[in-house]
Write a protein that holds these residues in place. Structure first.
Motif, PDB file in Angstrom:
ATOM      1  N   ARG A 111     -59.985 -23.158  19.503  1.00 15.17           N
ATOM      2  CA  ARG A 111     -59.131 -24.286  20.590  1.00 15.17           C
ATOM      3  C   ARG A 111     -58.211 -25.202  19.343  1.00 15.17           C
ATOM      4  NH1 ARG A 111     -62.678 -28.741  22.868  1.00 15.17           N
ATOM      5  NH2 ARG A 111     -60.342 -29.625  23.969  1.00 15.17           N
ATOM      6  N   VAL A 112     -58.001 -24.928  18.402  1.00 17.82           N
ATOM      7  CA  VAL A 112     -56.891 -25.326  17.472  1.00 17.82           C
ATOM      8  C   VAL A 112     -55.511 -24.542  17.322  1.00 17.82           C
ATOM      9  CG1 VAL A 112     -58.544 -27.353  17.284  1.00 17.82           C
ATOM     10  CG2 VAL A 112     -58.466 -25.352  15.334  1.00 17.82           C
ATOM     11  N   THR A 113     -55.453 -23.095  17.670  1.00 16.97           N
ATOM     12  CA  THR A 113     -55.157 -22.399  16.427  1.00 16.97           C
ATOM     13  C   THR A 113     -53.341 -22.985  17.268  1.00 16.97           C
ATOM     14  OG1 THR A 113     -54.924 -21.188  18.933  1.00 16.97           O
ATOM     15  CG2 THR A 113     -55.869 -20.269  16.683  1.00 16.97           C
ATOM     16  N   SER A 114     -53.027 -23.145  18.357  1.00 13.68           N
ATOM     17  CA  SER A 114     -52.037 -23.719  18.278  1.00 13.68           C
ATOM     18  C   SER A 114     -51.702 -25.635  17.660  1.00 13.68           C
ATOM     19  CB  SER A 114     -51.433 -24.936  20.378  1.00 13.68           C
ATOM     20  OG  SER A 114     -50.664 -25.714  19.946  1.00 13.68           O
ATOM     21  N   LEU A 115     -52.554 -26.346  16.898  1.00 11.11           N
ATOM     22  CA  LEU A 115     -51.999 -27.147  16.398  1.00 11.11           C
ATOM     23  C   LEU A 115     -52.134 -27.104  14.820  1.00 11.11           C
ATOM     24  CD1 LEU A 115     -55.118 -29.938  17.381  1.00 11.11           C
ATOM     25  CD2 LEU A 115     -52.425 -29.508  18.340  1.00 11.11           C
ATOM     26  N   GLU A 116     -52.808 -25.728  14.334  1.00 12.90           N
ATOM     27  CA  GLU A 116     -52.591 -24.864  12.898  1.00 12.90           C
ATOM     28  C   GLU A 116     -50.910 -24.434  12.938  1.00 12.90           C
ATOM     29  OE1 GLU A 116     -55.555 -22.569  13.471  1.00 12.90           O
ATOM     30  OE2 GLU A 116     -56.981 -23.957  12.117  1.00 12.90           O
ATOM     31  N   SER A 117     -50.507 -23.751  14.289  1.00 12.06           N
ATOM     32  CA  SER A 117     -48.883 -23.079  14.373  1.00 12.06           C
ATOM     33  C   SER A 117     -47.965 -24.794  14.372  1.00 12.06           C
ATOM     34  CB  SER A 117     -48.786 -22.904  14.848  1.00 12.06           C
ATOM     35  OG  SER A 117     -48.644 -22.922  16.275  1.00 12.06           O
ATOM     36  N   TRP A 118     -48.304 -25.651  14.346  1.00 13.05           N
ATOM     37  CA  TRP A 118     -47.075 -26.404  14.207  1.00 13.05           C
ATOM     38  C   TRP A 118     -47.358 -27.327  13.115  1.00 13.05           C
ATOM     39  CZ3 TRP A 118     -43.820 -28.630  17.167  1.00 13.05           C
ATOM     40  CH2 TRP A 118     -43.271 -27.833  19.024  1.00 13.05           C
ATOM     41  N   ARG A 119     -48.522 -27.430  12.554  1.00  5.43           N
ATOM     42  CA  ARG A 119     -47.777 -27.633  10.606  1.00  5.43           C
ATOM     43  C   ARG A 119     -47.444 -26.755   9.816  1.00  5.43           C
ATOM     44  NH1 ARG A 119     -54.447 -27.910   8.863  1.00  5.43           N
ATOM     45  NH2 ARG A 119     -54.248 -25.802   9.827  1.00  5.43           N
ATOM     46  N   PHE A 120     -47.276 -25.500  10.166  1.00  4.84           N
ATOM     47  CA  PHE A 120     -46.038 -24.647   9.859  1.00  4.84           C
ATOM     48  C   PHE A 120     -44.758 -24.465   9.982  1.00  4.84           C
ATOM     49  CE2 PHE A 120     -43.674 -20.459  10.443  1.00  4.84           C
ATOM     50  CZ  PHE A 120     -44.045 -20.630   8.844  1.00  4.84           C
ATOM     51  N   THR A 121     -44.846 -24.825  11.689  1.00  7.57           N
ATOM     52  CA  THR A 121     -43.402 -25.826  12.352  1.00  7.57           C
ATOM     53  C   THR A 121     -42.944 -27.099  11.457  1.00  7.57           C
ATOM     54  OG1 THR A 121     -44.159 -25.031  14.206  1.00  7.57           O
ATOM     55  CG2 THR A 121     -42.550 -26.372  14.555  1.00  7.57           C
ATOM     56  N   ALA A 122     -43.705 -27.841  11.108  1.00  5.65           N
ATOM     57  CA  ALA A 122     -43.331 -28.712  10.241  1.00  5.65           C
ATOM     58  C   ALA A 122     -42.828 -28.959   8.730  1.00  5.65           C
ATOM     59  CB  ALA A 122     -44.433 -30.309  10.346  1.00  5.65           C
ATOM     60  N   TRP A 123     -43.486 -27.697   8.197  1.00  5.10           N
ATOM     61  CA  TRP A 123     -42.761 -27.570   6.887  1.00  5.10           C
ATOM     62  C   TRP A 123     -42.020 -26.893   6.978  1.00  5.10           C
ATOM     63  CZ3 TRP A 123     -43.998 -30.677   3.388  1.00  5.10           C
ATOM     64  CH2 TRP A 123     -44.752 -31.522   3.492  1.00  5.10           C
ATOM     65  N   ARG A 124     -41.421 -25.686   7.835  1.00  5.31           N
ATOM     66  CA  ARG A 124     -40.261 -24.746   7.586  1.00  5.31           C
ATOM     67  C   ARG A 124     -38.887 -25.792   8.092  1.00  5.31           C
ATOM     68  NH1 ARG A 124     -41.113 -20.784  12.799  1.00  5.31           N
ATOM     69  NH2 ARG A 124     -41.357 -22.772  13.497  1.00  5.31           N
ATOM     70  N   ILE A 125     -39.208 -26.791   9.342  1.00  3.07           N
ATOM     71  CA  ILE A 125     -38.311 -28.023   8.475  1.00  3.07           C
ATOM     72  C   ILE A 125     -37.948 -28.156   7.893  1.00  3.07           C
ATOM     73  CG2 ILE A 125     -37.553 -29.949  10.870  1.00  3.07           C
ATOM     74  CD1 ILE A 125     -39.492 -28.807  12.392  1.00  3.07           C
ATOM     75  N   ALA A 126     -38.807 -28.871   7.165  1.00  2.00           N
ATOM     76  CA  ALA A 126     -39.129 -29.688   5.937  1.00  2.00           C
ATOM     77  C   ALA A 126     -38.306 -28.878   4.658  1.00  2.00           C
ATOM     78  CB  ALA A 126     -39.861 -30.041   5.480  1.00  2.00           C
ATOM     79  N   GLY A 127     -38.167 -27.471   5.193  1.00  2.00           N
ATOM     80  CA  GLY A 127     -38.250 -26.544   3.665  1.00  2.00           C
ATOM     81  C   GLY A 127     -36.579 -26.210   4.244  1.00  2.00           C
ATOM     82  N   ILE A 128     -36.697 -25.714   4.933  1.00  2.00           N
ATOM     83  CA  ILE A 128     -34.807 -25.148   5.985  1.00  2.00           C
ATOM     84  C   ILE A 128     -33.990 -26.753   5.467  1.00  2.00           C
ATOM     85  CG2 ILE A 128     -33.158 -24.950   7.338  1.00  2.00           C
ATOM     86  CD1 ILE A 128     -35.415 -23.309   8.930  1.00  2.00           C
ATOM     87  N   HIS A 129     -34.194 -27.875   5.626  1.00  2.00           N
ATOM     88  CA  HIS A 129     -33.913 -29.026   5.438  1.00  2.00           C
ATOM     89  C   HIS A 129     -33.600 -29.210   3.662  1.00  2.00           C
ATOM     90  CE1 HIS A 129     -32.790 -33.484   6.056  1.00  2.00           C
ATOM     91  NE2 HIS A 129     -32.258 -32.576   5.456  1.00  2.00           N
ATOM     92  N   GLY A 130     -34.623 -29.167   3.490  1.00  2.00           N
ATOM     93  CA  GLY A 130     -34.134 -28.547   1.578  1.00  2.00           C
ATOM     94  C   GLY A 130     -33.492 -28.387   1.009  1.00  2.00           C
ATOM     95  N   LEU A 131     -33.178 -26.855   1.727  1.00  2.00           N
ATOM     96  CA  LEU A 131     -33.139 -26.087   1.525  1.00  2.00           C
ATOM     97  C   LEU A 131     -31.177 -26.315   1.814  1.00  2.00           C
ATOM     98  CD1 LEU A 131     -34.257 -22.516   2.401  1.00  2.00           C
ATOM     99  CD2 LEU A 131     -33.796 -23.546   0.090  1.00  2.00           C
ATOM    100  N   VAL A 132     -31.043 -27.207   2.856  1.00  2.00           N
ATOM    101  CA  VAL A 132     -29.981 -28.062   2.833  1.00  2.00           C
ATOM    102  C   VAL A 132     -29.053 -28.782   1.953  1.00  2.00           C
ATOM    103  CG1 VAL A 132     -28.412 -29.224   4.237  1.00  2.00           C
ATOM    104  CG2 VAL A 132     -29.347 -27.118   5.361  1.00  2.00           C
ATOM    105  N   ALA A 133     -30.211 -29.480   1.786  1.00  2.00           N
ATOM    106  CA  ALA A 133     -29.863 -30.544   0.553  1.00  2.00           C
ATOM    107  C   ALA A 133     -30.186 -29.718  -0.719  1.00  2.00           C
ATOM    108  CB  ALA A 133     -30.915 -31.770   0.452  1.00  2.00           C
ATOM    109  N   LEU A 134     -30.444 -29.275  -1.010  1.00  2.00           N
ATOM    110  CA  LEU A 134     -30.785 -28.112  -2.167  1.00  2.00           C
ATOM    111  C   LEU A 134     -29.077 -28.153  -2.070  1.00  2.00           C
ATOM    112  CD1 LEU A 134     -31.310 -27.490  -5.646  1.00  2.00           C
ATOM    113  CD2 LEU A 134     -32.687 -25.338  -4.100  1.00  2.00           C
ATOM    114  N   ALA A 135     -28.158 -27.059  -1.441  1.00  2.00           N
ATOM    115  CA  ALA A 135     -26.757 -26.310  -1.724  1.00  2.00           C
ATOM    116  C   ALA A 135     -25.821 -27.676  -1.913  1.00  2.00           C
ATOM    117  CB  ALA A 135     -26.434 -26.141   0.001  1.00  2.00           C
TER     118      ALA A 135
END
Length: 193
Positions: A144-168
């Motif tokens: 029952r928790v696959t949806s919640l697990e996918s949101w963890r990936f979403t949180a880190w994808r957002i942080a990663g994209i923002h990190g790349l922008v900051a690194l630029a």
């Protein structure tokens, strides 16, 4: 129900913020204004408790629970900075304070500013991941928790994209226009608008 509660919390955030700033600067009641501003984290506590109760009552974990975790994480990571920024502008417009300085526009000063903002996003991802993990443990049903697990990936994808922008900003720092450079021809690291 959770989506409506997230919307209510967002509306409540802005209502409390407006009421707090109005009390501080228009009504000249700084303590009341501060009390209203300090009530804002209670909205996230209400959302957290409502989400936990929803899961406890047998609701199927879905995207709304993941969105609630991201919303709470965002508020923890960026809420204080947002309130401080708006308070500075309200103090200027309503309280006669000097105009607040904006973020640096050029050079390494801008890169440092962007890194600090990214740290807020990183904090948001950590908080959201922790809340999602607690929810996964709380539900305790791997099917029952696959949806919640996918949101963890979403949180880190957002942080990663923002990190790349900051690194630029560190790799390619923006240079001041020629009319804003000092007499030696070196760009100034301006703080201001």
């Amino acid at each position: 129900m959770i989506v409506a509660l997230i919307a209510a919390c967002e509306i409540g955030f802005w209502v409390l913020l407006a009421a707090g700033l109005a009390c501080r600067y228009l009504l000249r009641m700084p303590r009341t204004g501060l009390a209203l501003l300090l009530c804002e984290p209670l909205l996230e506590v209400v959302l957290l408790v409502a989400t936990a109760l929803d899961l406890k009552n047998g609701a199927e974990p879905n995207w709304t629970h993941g969105l609630a975790a991201l919303y709470i994480g965002y508020t923890v990571g960026h809420g204080h900075r947002t309130v401080k920024w708006l308070d500075g502008h309200a103090a200027h417009r309503l309280g006669g304070a000097p105009k607040p300085l904006g973020p640096p526009r050029y050079g390494m000063a801008r890169a440092r500013h962007e890194a600090k903002v990214w740290l807020g996003t990183l904090t948001a991802a950590v908080v959201a991941t922790a809340l999602l993990q607690f929810a996964i443990w709380y539900v305790d049903d791997p099917g029952r928790v696959t949806s919640l697990e996918s949101w963890r990936f979403t949180a880190w994808r957002i942080a990663g994209i923002h990190g790349l922008v900051a690194l630029a900003y560190w790799i390619w720092p923006k240079k001041a226009p020629a009319d804003e450079r000092d007499v030696t021809g070196v760009g100034k690291e301006r703080v201001g608008r």
